[in-house]
Design an enzyme around this catalytic site. Sequence first.
Site, PDB file in Angstrom:
ATOM      1  N   CYS A 153      33.172 -73.661 -60.185  1.00 57.39           N
ATOM      2  CA  CYS A 153      34.607 -73.355 -60.256  1.00 57.39           C
ATOM      3  C   CYS A 153      35.419 -74.634 -60.366  1.00 57.39           C
ATOM      4  CB  CYS A 153      35.048 -72.557 -59.034  1.00 57.39           C
ATOM      5  SG  CYS A 153      34.391 -70.897 -59.046  1.00 57.39           S
ATOM      6  N   HIS A 154      35.182 -75.558 -59.455  1.00 56.63           N
ATOM      7  CA  HIS A 154      36.028 -76.750 -59.430  1.00 56.63           C
ATOM      8  C   HIS A 154      35.222 -78.024 -59.256  1.00 56.63           C
ATOM      9  CE1 HIS A 154      38.326 -73.236 -58.025  1.00 56.63           C
ATOM     10  NE2 HIS A 154      39.120 -73.629 -58.973  1.00 56.63           N
ATOM     11  N   GLY A 155      33.897 -77.942 -59.438  1.00 58.37           N
ATOM     12  CA  GLY A 155      33.082 -79.150 -59.537  1.00 58.37           C
ATOM     13  C   GLY A 155      32.665 -79.801 -58.228  1.00 58.37           C
TER      14      GLY A 155
END
Lengths: 189, 418
Positions: A153-155
């Site tokens: 999703c956001h690393g």
Amino acid sequence: MAATTSDAGTRRDFIYVASASMGAVGAAALAWPFIDQMNPTTAALALASTEVDLAAVQPGQQIIVKWRGHPLFVRRRTPAEVAAAKAVDVASLPDNNARNANVADGAPATDANRAIKPEWLVLIGVCTHLGCTPTVSTPAIPEGEYGGWLCHCHGSAYDTAGRIRKGPAPENLAVPPYAFLSDTRIKVG
Amino acid sequence: MSGPSTYNPKSGFERWLDARLPLPRLMHDTMQTFPTPRNLNIWYTFGGILTFCLGVQIITGVVLAMHYVANAGLAFDSVEAIMRDVNYGWLIRYMHANGASMFFLAVYIHMFRGLYYGSYKAPRELIWIIGVLIYLLMMATAFFGYVLPWGQMSFWGATVITNLFSAIPVIGTHIATWLWGDFAVGDATLNRFFSLHYLLPFIIAGVVGLHIWALHVPGNNNPLGIDVKSPQDTVPFHPYYTVKDAFYLVLFVILFAGFVFYSPDFFGNPDNYQPANPLVTPPDIVPEWYLLPFYAMLRSIPNKLLGVIVMGGAIVTLVFIPWLDTSRVRSCRFRPLMKQFFWAFAVCCVLLGYCGAQSVDAARFGIPLVWVARIASLYYFAFFWLIMPIIGLIETPKKLPASIAQSVFGDNAATPAE
């Protein structure tokens, strides 16, 4: 008469203030049930526990089971993965807190504090950033640079002890309360 | 502009009604004789288009609620039943789903128009702020609605957005649990989101009433950004703008129908045709297109709390625009410097939207998109908090026309032919 008028004035003021205050207290008291009804019901609060059979899990493999609505990661780590996790200097971690319900609050995030038995890593599979389920990394299909998990999703990247190493997630993956019933069976919750 | 009423009840019934509930008088004064600047262009028709969009969403939504089941075990199947079994269910659902995108398309045009022509400046600050509130309510409603089909994107979108609240120190996780009604997004969450999704459009309708009320006190701004000075500057709302609004509404509906009938899943995400699975997150979570710029900001900040603050701040900033713009001139037509920064801002928003749609570690031309998003986010905030106040003070605006009528008819047209 003048004295009575001023008396009546203060008495009236008192009644105004008192009734307005009672009204406010009553409204506030009534607001609470309407707020609290949104919290988990008693049924949801009833502690659910899950037993997990570990016999079929191969070294290097992870299984996912559902526990209290969340995915639960059960990963059988290879000796290399355990060694990699132990080699990390805990002082250098973004979150040096074990986040383990089975050890004392605030214990350092050493590998020993993250797993009851080094071979078995049991984690709540919820990224501590915004709640996605991170993807497991294997030597064949690496996810992230630290061999553990990568949240797409956001690393956020986690290492082989489920500790946050890079990305926006603030905390290590949480370890739920669990116990070994036998060598091949654990009870979570 | 909201001067004395010109309503003149004709029949006995109208006089009877006017003395008891002067609703015809209200309609007459606000939608018929209301004096409106004569130079409004296409970009001023989107207020009417937005009212239409709200109506479409409410009507199709009420119908969908007759067939939808707000239960984690049944929701996905009930939506599929609407698509396959309910008579014309496919049409009504596609109108509703694409209607949301059309609504946001129109609201973004409406907002950028307000920004370009300085419609937020005194005496119209409250119209703008109420508008920001409507925009916020729209985002909340759209988010709740997107959760209802209970597909993979519904579930994980709900998880990510509700987890934003867990970034709040100390009480964050309690707020998230309170929102969920459980320890994760589940049946309780779906039920309350359905309840709120049904409620909020009616709240929006009420706030739209305030928006229009506040608009009718100073009257419309216009592309010149100068005040109405004489009756020559205006035309009655009806028939001039009812017809103009209707014409552009028809064009808008053609576009809308194009999506509904020829590409109904254009804005959708294929992952949402998979039932929600709490154990598997889709490889790339992407919000609907209208939230992408804010999502890109959130992702570009490598700190949870800071990312949430930046994302929220981007919306809260809009409230302060009336006071951040120090220029005495409203319209960018007469602001040569501001005009350039405005278009750069528009490009920056599109760029942020593009970055938000790509995967986290994507790069273009060797540039990591996360850095593009960081620079664009920086410009977003700099535009409002630095550029707007400074340009207003140092810029020399072009000469303003003496009046709207003069700019429309030229200098020697004292009495225009109607």
